[in-house]
Each structure stands twice: as structure tokens, then as C-alpha cells.
Design a protein around this motif. Structure first.
Motif, PDB file in Angstrom:
ATOM      1  N   MET A 161       0.962 -15.259 -15.537  1.00  0.00           N
ATOM      2  CA  MET A 161       1.430 -14.035 -14.853  1.00  0.00           C
ATOM      3  C   MET A 161       1.252 -14.186 -13.342  1.00  0.00           C
ATOM      4  SD  MET A 161       1.708 -10.311 -15.442  1.00  0.00           S
ATOM      5  CE  MET A 161       0.542  -9.804 -16.685  1.00  0.00           C
ATOM      6  N   LYS A 162       2.281 -13.766 -12.622  1.00  0.00           N
ATOM      7  CA  LYS A 162       2.201 -13.793 -11.149  1.00  0.00           C
ATOM      8  C   LYS A 162       2.219 -12.353 -10.649  1.00  0.00           C
ATOM      9  CE  LYS A 162       4.660 -18.160 -10.370  1.00  0.00           C
ATOM     10  NZ  LYS A 162       5.274 -18.459 -11.674  1.00  0.00           N
ATOM     11  N   VAL A 163       1.145 -11.985  -9.920  1.00  0.00           N
ATOM     12  CA  VAL A 163       1.003 -10.605  -9.447  1.00  0.00           C
ATOM     13  C   VAL A 163       1.146 -10.586  -7.924  1.00  0.00           C
ATOM     14  CG1 VAL A 163      -0.513  -8.580  -9.391  1.00  0.00           C
ATOM     15  CG2 VAL A 163      -0.610 -10.142 -11.350  1.00  0.00           C
ATOM     16  N   LEU A 164       2.105  -9.828  -7.436  1.00  0.00           N
ATOM     17  CA  LEU A 164       2.299  -9.697  -5.988  1.00  0.00           C
ATOM     18  C   LEU A 164       1.615  -8.414  -5.516  1.00  0.00           C
ATOM     19  CD1 LEU A 164       3.667 -10.416  -3.275  1.00  0.00           C
ATOM     20  CD2 LEU A 164       5.740  -9.281  -4.123  1.00  0.00           C
ATOM     21  N   ILE A 165       0.724  -8.558  -4.525  1.00  0.00           N
ATOM     22  CA  ILE A 165       0.014  -7.386  -4.006  1.00  0.00           C
ATOM     23  C   ILE A 165       0.290  -7.259  -2.507  1.00  0.00           C
ATOM     24  CG2 ILE A 165      -2.214  -6.217  -3.766  1.00  0.00           C
ATOM     25  CD1 ILE A 165      -3.260  -7.791  -6.145  1.00  0.00           C
ATOM     26  N   LEU A 166       1.044  -6.244  -2.148  1.00  0.00           N
ATOM     27  CA  LEU A 166       1.304  -5.967  -0.729  1.00  0.00           C
ATOM     28  C   LEU A 166       0.213  -5.007  -0.272  1.00  0.00           C
ATOM     29  CD1 LEU A 166       5.164  -5.469  -1.105  1.00  0.00           C
ATOM     30  CD2 LEU A 166       3.919  -7.560  -0.481  1.00  0.00           C
ATOM     31  N   GLY A 167      -0.513  -5.390   0.777  1.00  0.00           N
ATOM     32  CA  GLY A 167      -1.699  -4.617   1.160  1.00  0.00           C
ATOM     33  C   GLY A 167      -2.907  -5.144   0.402  1.00  0.00           C
ATOM     34  N   VAL A 168      -2.979  -6.468   0.287  1.00  0.00           N
ATOM     35  CA  VAL A 168      -4.011  -7.100  -0.560  1.00  0.00           C
ATOM     36  C   VAL A 168      -5.416  -6.984   0.050  1.00  0.00           C
ATOM     37  CG1 VAL A 168      -3.854  -9.464   0.391  1.00  0.00           C
ATOM     38  CG2 VAL A 168      -4.291  -9.139  -2.063  1.00  0.00           C
TER      39      VAL A 168
ATOM     40  N   LYS B 212      -9.094 -13.115 -15.242  1.00  0.00           N
ATOM     41  CA  LYS B 212      -7.806 -13.504 -15.842  1.00  0.00           C
ATOM     42  C   LYS B 212      -7.400 -14.889 -15.348  1.00  0.00           C
ATOM     43  CE  LYS B 212      -7.525  -9.296 -17.417  1.00  0.00           C
ATOM     44  NZ  LYS B 212      -7.732  -8.999 -18.838  1.00  0.00           N
ATOM     45  N   ASP B 213      -6.317 -15.430 -15.954  1.00  0.00           N
ATOM     46  CA  ASP B 213      -5.841 -16.723 -15.445  1.00  0.00           C
ATOM     47  C   ASP B 213      -4.562 -16.538 -14.614  1.00  0.00           C
ATOM     48  OD1 ASP B 213      -4.069 -16.065 -17.388  1.00  0.00           O
ATOM     49  OD2 ASP B 213      -4.309 -17.897 -18.590  1.00  0.00           O
ATOM     50  N   TRP B 214      -4.358 -15.329 -14.125  1.00  0.00           N
ATOM     51  CA  TRP B 214      -3.144 -15.033 -13.364  1.00  0.00           C
ATOM     52  C   TRP B 214      -3.254 -15.525 -11.916  1.00  0.00           C
ATOM     53  CZ3 TRP B 214      -3.816  -9.125 -14.623  1.00  0.00           C
ATOM     54  CH2 TRP B 214      -3.756  -8.952 -16.014  1.00  0.00           C
ATOM     55  N   ASP B 215      -2.071 -15.642 -11.270  1.00  0.00           N
ATOM     56  CA  ASP B 215      -2.013 -15.963  -9.841  1.00  0.00           C
ATOM     57  C   ASP B 215      -1.778 -14.683  -9.045  1.00  0.00           C
ATOM     58  OD1 ASP B 215      -1.570 -18.661 -11.009  1.00  0.00           O
ATOM     59  OD2 ASP B 215      -1.320 -19.168  -8.880  1.00  0.00           O
TER      60      ASP B 215
ATOM     61  N   TYR C 252      11.451 -12.775  -1.342  1.00  0.00           N
ATOM     62  CA  TYR C 252      11.302 -14.037  -2.072  1.00  0.00           C
ATOM     63  C   TYR C 252      10.224 -13.916  -3.159  1.00  0.00           C
ATOM     64  CZ  TYR C 252      10.065 -18.903  -2.984  1.00  0.00           C
ATOM     65  OH  TYR C 252       9.770 -20.088  -3.612  1.00  0.00           O
ATOM     66  N   ASN C 253       9.112 -13.288  -2.797  1.00  0.00           N
ATOM     67  CA  ASN C 253       7.996 -13.182  -3.745  1.00  0.00           C
ATOM     68  C   ASN C 253       8.218 -12.110  -4.812  1.00  0.00           C
ATOM     69  OD1 ASN C 253       5.624 -15.122  -3.134  1.00  0.00           O
ATOM     70  ND2 ASN C 253       6.488 -14.544  -1.151  1.00  0.00           N
ATOM     71  N   ILE C 254       8.963 -11.088  -4.464  1.00  0.00           N
ATOM     72  CA  ILE C 254       9.320 -10.093  -5.496  1.00  0.00           C
ATOM     73  C   ILE C 254      10.161 -10.781  -6.572  1.00  0.00           C
ATOM     74  CG2 ILE C 254      10.821  -8.091  -5.940  1.00  0.00           C
ATOM     75  CD1 ILE C 254       9.719  -6.803  -3.400  1.00  0.00           C
ATOM     76  N   LYS C 255      11.059 -11.635  -6.105  1.00  0.00           N
ATOM     77  CA  LYS C 255      11.936 -12.360  -7.040  1.00  0.00           C
ATOM     78  C   LYS C 255      11.119 -13.285  -7.947  1.00  0.00           C
ATOM     79  CE  LYS C 255      16.106 -15.139  -6.713  1.00  0.00           C
ATOM     80  NZ  LYS C 255      16.871 -15.985  -5.812  1.00  0.00           N
ATOM     81  N   LYS C 256      10.079 -13.884  -7.345  1.00  0.00           N
ATOM     82  CA  LYS C 256       9.285 -14.901  -8.056  1.00  0.00           C
ATOM     83  C   LYS C 256       8.248 -14.296  -9.008  1.00  0.00           C
ATOM     84  CE  LYS C 256       6.187 -17.291  -5.669  1.00  0.00           C
ATOM     85  NZ  LYS C 256       5.722 -18.086  -4.524  1.00  0.00           N
ATOM     86  N   CYS C 257       7.737 -13.103  -8.677  1.00  0.00           N
ATOM     87  CA  CYS C 257       6.582 -12.565  -9.421  1.00  0.00           C
ATOM     88  C   CYS C 257       7.001 -11.674 -10.597  1.00  0.00           C
ATOM     89  CB  CYS C 257       5.672 -11.786  -8.472  1.00  0.00           C
ATOM     90  SG  CYS C 257       4.802 -12.883  -7.339  1.00  0.00           S
ATOM     91  N   ASP C 258       6.020 -11.447 -11.493  1.00  0.00           N
ATOM     92  CA  ASP C 258       6.283 -10.616 -12.674  1.00  0.00           C
ATOM     93  C   ASP C 258       6.077  -9.143 -12.382  1.00  0.00           C
ATOM     94  OD1 ASP C 258       6.492 -12.837 -14.722  1.00  0.00           O
ATOM     95  OD2 ASP C 258       4.549 -13.271 -13.787  1.00  0.00           O
ATOM     96  N   VAL C 259       5.207  -8.884 -11.409  1.00  0.00           N
ATOM     97  CA  VAL C 259       4.860  -7.493 -11.128  1.00  0.00           C
ATOM     98  C   VAL C 259       4.503  -7.367  -9.653  1.00  0.00           C
ATOM     99  CG1 VAL C 259       2.496  -7.917 -11.965  1.00  0.00           C
ATOM    100  CG2 VAL C 259       3.304  -5.618 -11.824  1.00  0.00           C
ATOM    101  N   VAL C 260       4.855  -6.217  -9.058  1.00  0.00           N
ATOM    102  CA  VAL C 260       4.508  -6.002  -7.652  1.00  0.00           C
ATOM    103  C   VAL C 260       3.747  -4.688  -7.486  1.00  0.00           C
ATOM    104  CG1 VAL C 260       6.889  -5.172  -7.184  1.00  0.00           C
ATOM    105  CG2 VAL C 260       5.391  -5.700  -5.268  1.00  0.00           C
ATOM    106  N   PHE C 261       2.640  -4.758  -6.724  1.00  0.00           N
ATOM    107  CA  PHE C 261       1.872  -3.572  -6.322  1.00  0.00           C
ATOM    108  C   PHE C 261       2.174  -3.268  -4.854  1.00  0.00           C
ATOM    109  CE2 PHE C 261      -0.839  -4.614  -9.915  1.00  0.00           C
ATOM    110  CZ  PHE C 261      -1.447  -3.418 -10.256  1.00  0.00           C
ATOM    111  N   PRO C 262       2.948  -2.229  -4.544  1.00  0.00           N
ATOM    112  CA  PRO C 262       3.151  -1.898  -3.131  1.00  0.00           C
ATOM    113  C   PRO C 262       2.015  -0.980  -2.641  1.00  0.00           C
ATOM    114  CG  PRO C 262       4.867  -0.925  -4.543  1.00  0.00           C
ATOM    115  CD  PRO C 262       3.741  -1.353  -5.416  1.00  0.00           C
ATOM    116  N   LEU C 263       0.916  -1.608  -2.209  1.00  0.00           N
ATOM    117  CA  LEU C 263      -0.303  -0.831  -1.895  1.00  0.00           C
ATOM    118  C   LEU C 263      -0.423  -0.460  -0.415  1.00  0.00           C
ATOM    119  CD1 LEU C 263      -3.063  -2.688  -4.007  1.00  0.00           C
ATOM    120  CD2 LEU C 263      -1.744  -0.660  -4.637  1.00  0.00           C
ATOM    121  N   VAL C 264       0.540  -0.901   0.410  1.00  0.00           N
ATOM    122  CA  VAL C 264       0.414  -0.592   1.840  1.00  0.00           C
ATOM    123  C   VAL C 264       0.696   0.891   2.064  1.00  0.00           C
ATOM    124  CG1 VAL C 264       1.357  -1.023   4.139  1.00  0.00           C
ATOM    125  CG2 VAL C 264       1.119  -2.913   2.509  1.00  0.00           C
TER     126      VAL C 264
END
Ligand code: UDP
Length: 352
Positions: free
Chosen positions: A1-8, A24-27, A63-75
């Protein structure tokens, strides 16, 4: 699983990343304007960090939204004093910038896990706030405090509409007064610029009185960050698609106390801390009352009580919060006292 976190590097983003890498073993793919809360995880091979701004680094985000399974827009700006002082800043960042992220996620069909807020319920009079039944009650336009609530509400509705019309998959969560280490920066905190728990701890450490707005009779339910992160991990996992197109309150209804009680607890826990008892840190805790006009200005209106229904989180995810207010505050106060001591040591100053 690839998790994108904006505002990490934020309060939720940094704790969430730590938990993902630990359990977890996610990226994790993360973007932020800073990295001071990330500690060692920045060197983890599964943590892919870019220093940047969501209003500027748009190609990286797409690019990363396209690549990842899920996105957290935390900003987002999430401090009431800013809603009152700079409502347009809140609109541009919390609404406009995040709308672009959501649209991009829709384009690539990447699941969004959206941070809504318990503020959307506003001055709702229900005893407990239900995600699918409670009405939202906001004040008039000249009370600009509500711009945050309103921005989040509209994005909640936009996501819902994409789900309804285009079968887009999202999950929305509503945090209720989460607290813990790294909530806000104490050293840069000015009066009214952070959330109540960090405001109070920061005031003590800066030798300022704790200020109870309107006597502190208003109530909040406080949730420890680890409980919130536990729930978010379950939402990401989404076993059997239980969170598809669901809105989920994340709070602790058992931790419902007045702000006055909160101040008394913080005072007691602070004074019992080993570094305070042994006089390594010497501070006198003072508590004062202040009017909301004086503290926040005319554009403020308060929420008298805010209790979540957590039936849904229990039923869908088997989640229940574990931390009471005292243990949550103890851990948080311990973190900030130790940070204060380290900071003073770094600057070569004495600890009084
Ligand atoms: N508050 C207070 N003193 C402070 C900061 C906040 O009495 O120094 C009150 C505020 O008026 C509100 C509650 O504490 O009733 C919680 O404030 P917070 O900023 O954490 O956010 P909210 O829960 O209102 O979104």
C-alpha cells in the motif's frame, strides 16, 4: 500500500507516518513545508519526503496522487484565532487548495481520506453528534469563526457528491479535540494562536496566566492522539470496504469536561511532574477569566458542548478509545516539559 500524506509534518501527519512505518509494511509519500516533527522517520527507506507547498508543488502532488492508493489532504489551518483574524487565509488554504487535491484524486480514482472536523456541527443542540443525522448550526457571516467549519463542510459535501454521482470512493473523519505531543509549537505560540491544551501548557511555560474564555464553562471531549491514529489505520485498511463513502466521528465521549476542569487538571498534573516537583523547572500556575471579545475579538462565537457519537467507528471498525483525560494530559505535559528543558539547554538559558 502506498499512502500519500499532504501536510505530513503536522500533528496528525507526523504521528500517522510514525505509526504506519512502525506497524505496517506500507510506504508513505509525504509533502510538507517543514520537517521538524518527523524525527528519525525521515531516514526510513519506506518514507519518501519532499519539502514543498501544496499551493506550489502541484505537479509532484498530481504525480503522487496517480501513483498512490490513498491520499490524506491534511494541510489546513485549524486554530480558531486564525479563523477570526485571517478568514481568507483559511479559505484559500483549507478550501481552495484542498479542492484541487480532491479533484485530482477524482481524476485518477485515488481514494481520499479527508480530515473534516467536529466544528462542522457548530452549535448543534443534539446531546451527541451523529454523522448522518445531526444538523449543522453555524452563526451569522459577521462571526467569521465559522469560515473553517463552512470550508470543511463544503468539501465534505463535494466528496459526498462525487461519491453519489461518480461512484468515487472516499472516507471522511471528524476529529474531536485531539491532543498529544507535537500538537502545536509552544515556543512560537502566542496568545490565542494554538489549541486550548497547548495554549494552557504554553502559557504556564512562558510565565503567563492560563486564560479561561468566558469562565471556561464550555465543554469539550478530548481524545489522545494514539487513539485517533489507531482509528485512522483501520480506516486506511478498510477491511471489506466498510469505510467506503462513510463519514466517521473520532472522539472520546467519556472525556467530556469543561475548559475550567481542563485548566485545573493541567495545573495539577503540571505541578506533580518530577521536573517541577524537584524544582528543576520552576513555574507558578495562575488561572484567570477573560471575555471572548477580549481574547478572540468580535468575530468569535463559541461552541458550548460537543460530544461525538462513536457508534459508527465501533460498529464498522471495532474501534474504541482507550485513553482517559488524565493519562492523555500526563503524556502531553511530560512531552512539553521535556521539550522546554531541552530547548533551554540548547540555548544555554536557566530553567526559570
Ligand atoms: N479556550 C480558552 N482559553 C484559551 C484557548 C481556548 O478558554 O487559551 C477555549 C475556547 O474558547 C474554546 C475551547 O477552549 O471554548 C477549545 O478551544 P480550541 O481552540 O482548542 O478549539 P475548539 O474546540 O473551539 O475548536
Amino acid at each position: 500500500m502506498k499512502v500519500l500524506i499532504l501536510g505530513v509534518n503536522g500533528f496528525i501527519g507526523s504521528h500517522l507516518s510514525e505509526a504506519i512505518l512502525r506497524e505496517k509494511d506500507w510506504d508513505v509519500y509525504g509533502l510538507d513545508i517543514g520537517f521538524d516533527k518527523l524525527g528519525n522517520i525521515i531516514d526510513d527507506p519506506r518514507f519518501h519526503f519532499v519539502e514543498g507547498d501544496i499551493t506550489i508543488n502541484k505537479e509532484w502532488i498530481e504525480y503522487n496522487i496517480k501513483k498512490c492508493d490513498v491520499v490524506f489532504p491534511l494541510v489546513a489551518i485549524a486554530t480558531p484565532a486564525t479563523y477570526v483574524k485571517n478568514p481568507l487565509k483559511v479559505f484559500h488554504l483549507d478550501f481552495e487548495a484542498n479542492l484541487e487535491v480532491i479533484k485530482s484524486a477524482v481524476k485518477y480514482n485515488t481514494r481520499v481520506i479527508f480530515p473534516s472536523t467536529s466544528e462542522v456541527y457548530g452549535m448543534c443542540t443534539d446531546e451527541v453528534f451523529d454523522e448522518d443525522k445531526s444538523n449543522f448550526i453555524l452563526g451569522p457571516i459577521n462571526k467569521q469563526r465559522w469560515i473553517y467549519s463552512c470550508c470543511k463542510q463544503l468539501l465534505d459535501r463535494v466528496l459526498w457528491a462525487y461519491g453519489f454521482e461518480k461512484n468515487f470512493n472516499f472516507s471522511t473523519f471528524r476529529p474531536y479535540n485531539w491532543l498529544g505531543p507535537k500538537l502545536d509549537s509552544i515556543s512560537t505560540t502566542k496568545e490565542g494562536s494554538s489549541r486550548v491544551v497547548t495554549q494552557f501548557i504554553g502559557s504556564i511555560l512562558r510565565d503567563e496566566p492560563i486564560k479561561l474564555v468566558n469562565g471556561g464553562h464550555q465543554k469539550r471531549c478530548f481524545l489522545y492522539i494514539d487513539d485517533g491514529i489507531d482509528c485512522l489505520l483501520r480506516i486506511i485498511e478498510n477491511k471489506g470496504g466498510v469505510c467506503d463513502k462513510e463519514i466517521i466521528n473520532i472522539g472520546n465521549p467519556d472525556n467530556n469536561i469543561t475548559i475550567k476542569e481542563l485548566a485545573a487538571k493541567i495545573k495539577r498534573i503540571f505541578e506533580q511532574h518530577p521536573l517541577v516537583k524537584s524544582k528543576i523547572v520552576q513555574k507558578k500556575v495562575k488561572i484567570e477569566n477573560v471575555s471572548q471579545e477580549k481574547f478572540y475579538g468580535e468575530g468569535y462565537q463559541d461552541v458550548t458542548f460537543r460530544v461525538p457519537s462513536i457508534k459508527k467507528a465501533k460498529a464498522l471498525l471495532g474501534w474504541t478509545p482507550k485513553y482517559g483525560t488524565d493519562s492523555a494530559l500526563s503524556k502531553t505535559i511530560d512531552y512539553y516539559i521535556k521539550e522546554y528543558v531541552e530547548d533551554k539547554k540548547r540555548c544555554g538559558k536557566d530553567l526559570r
